[in-house]
Design a protein around this motif. Structure first.
Motif, mmCIF file in Angstrom:
data_model
loop_
_atom_site.group_PDB
_atom_site.id
_atom_site.type_symbol
_atom_site.label_atom_id
_atom_site.label_comp_id
_atom_site.label_asym_id
_atom_site.label_seq_id
_atom_site.Cartn_x
_atom_site.Cartn_y
_atom_site.Cartn_z
ATOM 1 N N ALA A 22 0.831 -1.210 0.000
ATOM 2 C CA ALA A 22 0.000 0.000 0.000
ATOM 3 C C ALA A 22 0.865 1.259 0.000
ATOM 4 O O ALA A 22 0.553 2.234 -0.698
ATOM 5 N N THR A 23 1.961 1.236 0.740
ATOM 6 C CA THR A 23 2.863 2.387 0.774
ATOM 7 C C THR A 23 3.503 2.601 -0.597
ATOM 8 O O THR A 23 3.613 3.741 -1.063
ATOM 9 N N TRP A 26 0.807 3.994 -2.907
ATOM 10 C CA TRP A 26 0.589 5.395 -2.533
ATOM 11 C C TRP A 26 1.727 6.277 -3.051
ATOM 12 O O TRP A 26 1.493 7.347 -3.606
ATOM 13 N N THR A 30 0.959 9.190 -5.830
ATOM 14 C CA THR A 30 0.892 10.581 -5.358
ATOM 15 C C THR A 30 2.122 11.409 -5.662
ATOM 16 O O THR A 30 2.125 12.608 -5.384
ATOM 17 N N SER A 124 8.290 0.435 5.206
ATOM 18 C CA SER A 124 7.145 1.270 4.816
ATOM 19 C C SER A 124 7.333 2.690 5.332
ATOM 20 O O SER A 124 7.086 3.661 4.611
ATOM 21 N N ALA A 128 7.758 6.163 3.103
ATOM 22 C CA ALA A 128 6.878 7.324 3.284
ATOM 23 C C ALA A 128 7.687 8.579 3.601
ATOM 24 O O ALA A 128 7.400 9.663 3.074
#
Length: 170
Positions: A22-23, A26, A30, A124, A128
Motif C-alpha cells: 500500500a505504501t 501510494w 501521489t 514502509s 513514506a
C-alpha cells in the motif's frame, strides 16, 4: 493440521506485507517529481531520483525479505541441525532431536515472522519519509524509528536467548 494459519505472527507479517504494498502504491500514485533517495546524518537530502527507484529498491528488498520470512516454515526442515544456533548445548540436543524438530521449526518460523513484520513496517515508514521529504528530513523521522526497531529486535533476540522459549522441555 497447519498451525501457521492461526499464528498471530503470521497475520502480523501478512499485514506488514500489505502495508508495504500500500505504501508503494501510494508513493507511485501521489508523487509526480523526484523523491529523496539518500539523506545524510543532519537530515539533508543529498540525492534525489525517481519514485520508481525508491519503490524498486525498498520494495524489492522488502519483497525478498517478505518471501524469506513467509517461506521460513518451508525451508527450516531442510536446514541441517549443525546450522541451528540455540542458547545451550542441552537446548540444541533437545530441539534438534527428530521428535522435536517440527516444534522447533514452528517456534523459529514464528520468531522470524515477528522480526519480518517489524522490518517491513520500518521499510514502509522509510519509504513514506523519503516520498514526503523535500530538501530535508527531520532527524527524528529517521533516527527514532531505526533506533526503536534496533532496540526491539535486539530486545526480542535477548528475550529468546535468555527466556524460556528454547529451554529443553521435560
Amino acid at each position: 493440521m497447519d498451525t501457521s494459519k492461526g499464528r498471530w505472527s503470521r497475520r502480523a507479517l501478512w499485514l506488514s506485507v500489505a502495508l508495504l504494498i500500500a505504501t508503494a502504491v501510494w508513493a507511485v500514485a501521489t508523487t509526480d517529481g523526484p523523491v529523496a533517495l539518500r539523506v545524510d546524518a543532519s537530515g539533508e537530502v543529498t540525492r534525489v531520483g525517481s519514485v520508481w527507484t525508491l519503490v524498486g529498491v525498498l520494495g524489492g528488498i522488502g519483497g525478498v525479505l517478505a518471501a524469506t520470512f513467509l517461506g521460513a516454515q518451508r525451508f527450516l526442515p531442510h536446514l541441517p541441525a549443525r546450522l541451528i544456533n540455540l542458547p545451550s548445548a542441552e537446548a540444541h540436543a533437545f530441539w534438534t532431536a527428530p521428535e522435536n524438530r517440527n516444534e522447533l521449526h514452528r517456534l523459529l518460523a514464528e520468531d522470524l515472522e515477528w522480526i519480518g513484520a517489524a522490518t517491513l513496517v520500518l521499510f514502509s515508514w522509510l519509504t513514506a519519509v523519503c516520498v514526503t521529504a523535500e530538501n530535508s528530513v527531520a532527524a527524528w523521522a529517521l533516527v527514532v524509528p531505526v533506533v526503536a526497531y534496533t532496540i526491539a529486535v535486539l530486545g526480542y533476540s535477548v528475550h529468546l536467548m535468555r527466556g524460556g522459549r528454547y529451554r529443553p522441555r521435560s
